[in-house]
Structure formats: C-alpha cells, structure tokens
Motif scaffolding. Structure first.
Motif, short mmCIF file in Angstrom:
data_model
loop_
_atom_site.label_atom_id
_atom_site.label_comp_id
_atom_site.label_asym_id
_atom_site.label_seq_id
_atom_site.Cartn_x
_atom_site.Cartn_y
_atom_site.Cartn_z
N LEU A 49 0.81 -1.22 0.00
CA LEU A 49 0.00 0.00 0.00
C LEU A 49 0.85 1.27 0.00
N ARG A 50 2.14 1.12 0.22
CA ARG A 50 3.06 2.26 0.12
C ARG A 50 3.57 2.45 -1.31
N GLN A 51 3.28 1.49 -2.18
CA GLN A 51 3.71 1.59 -3.58
C GLN A 51 2.84 2.61 -4.30
N MET A 52 3.44 3.36 -5.19
CA MET A 52 2.69 4.33 -5.98
C MET A 52 1.92 3.57 -7.07
N PRO A 53 0.59 3.68 -7.07
CA PRO A 53 -0.19 2.98 -8.10
C PRO A 53 0.17 3.50 -9.50
N THR A 54 0.12 2.62 -10.45
CA THR A 54 0.32 3.02 -11.85
C THR A 54 -1.03 3.03 -12.55
N GLU A 55 -1.08 3.63 -13.71
CA GLU A 55 -2.33 3.61 -14.48
C GLU A 55 -2.74 2.16 -14.73
N GLY A 56 -1.77 1.31 -15.03
CA GLY A 56 -2.06 -0.10 -15.30
C GLY A 56 -2.58 -0.85 -14.08
N SER A 57 -1.98 -0.61 -12.92
CA SER A 57 -2.42 -1.33 -11.72
C SER A 57 -3.82 -0.87 -11.30
N GLN A 77 -25.48 2.16 -16.57
CA GLN A 77 -24.39 1.97 -15.61
C GLN A 77 -23.12 1.51 -16.33
N LYS A 78 -23.28 0.63 -17.29
CA LYS A 78 -22.13 0.15 -18.07
C LYS A 78 -21.50 1.30 -18.86
N ALA A 79 -22.34 2.12 -19.45
CA ALA A 79 -21.85 3.26 -20.24
C ALA A 79 -21.11 4.26 -19.35
N TYR A 80 -21.66 4.52 -18.18
CA TYR A 80 -21.01 5.46 -17.25
C TYR A 80 -19.65 4.92 -16.80
N TYR A 81 -19.60 3.64 -16.49
CA TYR A 81 -18.32 3.02 -16.11
C TYR A 81 -17.31 3.15 -17.25
N ALA A 82 -17.74 2.87 -18.47
CA ALA A 82 -16.84 2.96 -19.63
C ALA A 82 -16.31 4.38 -19.79
N THR A 83 -17.18 5.37 -19.58
CA THR A 83 -16.77 6.77 -19.68
C THR A 83 -15.72 7.10 -18.62
N LEU A 85 -13.74 4.98 -17.09
CA LEU A 85 -12.52 4.23 -17.38
C LEU A 85 -11.72 4.90 -18.50
N ASP A 86 -12.42 5.34 -19.54
CA ASP A 86 -11.75 6.05 -20.64
C ASP A 86 -11.06 7.32 -20.13
N ALA A 87 -11.69 7.99 -19.18
CA ALA A 87 -11.13 9.22 -18.61
C ALA A 87 -10.06 8.93 -17.55
N GLN A 88 -9.89 7.66 -17.23
CA GLN A 88 -8.94 7.23 -16.20
C GLN A 88 -9.21 7.94 -14.86
N ASP A 89 -10.49 8.13 -14.57
CA ASP A 89 -10.89 8.79 -13.32
C ASP A 89 -11.13 7.72 -12.26
#
Length: 119
Positions: A49-57, A77-83, A85-89
């Motif tokens: 938990l002290r590791q810096m998360p990466t975009e991939g992780s 809900q699926k569309a919102y999740y996809a949005t 995820l695409d925004a990497q939020d």
C-alpha cells in the motif's frame, strides 16, 4: 493468529493491494497459498500500500472489481463506467463501485478496504 483471520485480512485488502501493485498482489497470493502467518501477510500488505499505483495497476484492479457488476449493471451503468474508465478517473470509479456495491448488495466489495476507505 489463525488462518481464518489471515484470510479475512486478505479478503478485505485484496483489491487495495491490486490497485497499488500487481507484483505485491502476486507475492501475497503465493504467501496465502503457502499459509504464511498473519504478521508476515500484514507486513506485505502495508508495504504494497506504500507503492505508488500506476495507471495499469489501477485499471487492472477496477476491471477485476467491475466483474462483480458487468452482468447485473444496466446499460446506463455500463456506459457510465466505460466513460470513467476512458477518462482514467479512478477516484470516481471507486466511488461509483461503492454506490453499486450498496445497490446490488455485493458484500465482498462492501467489505473491501479500498471502498470502505472512501468518504
């Protein structure tokens, strides 16, 4: 400590660890298979938990958690999740997962520290 307490700890922290580090996730998974003691597993989790998360992780952890919803989520809900995820939020994704866990009563995720730690 008993193995059941170690298993509970891992159940609660699994996605939190995965979010931070696939390497530590794999190490802890193997340590669990080897039934190593609670203190050792707890220390590995703290280090993870002290590791810096990466975009991939972060993406990988979210995709795994999404698996609990993908068959039951509505089209919206699926569309919102996809949005998201695409925004990497990833912060919004986790908040969204917390809401979905309540709506769909997904106990495993409701008990997960990664979602419990959110405000």
């Amino acid at each position: 400590m008993k193995q059941s307490q170690t298993e509970k700890l891992w159940r609660e922290e699994k996605y939190h660890v995965m979010f931070h580090s696939q390497k530590y996730y794999n190490l802890i998974r193997q340590a669990m298979r080897d039934q190593l003691d609670y203190d050792y597993i707890e220390q590995l989790i703290k280090t993870a938990l002290r590791q810096m998360p990466t975009e991939g992780s972060m993406r990988n952890a979210c995709q795994h958690m999404w698996g609990y919803y993908r068959k039951i989520a509505t089209t919206e809900q699926k569309a919102y999740y996809a949005t998201l995820l695409d925004a990497q939020d990833f912060e919004k994704i986790l908040s969204y997962f917390k809401q979905l866990a309540e709506i769909y009563e997904v106990t495993y995720l409701r008990e997960s520290k990664i979602l419990q730690d959110l405000c």
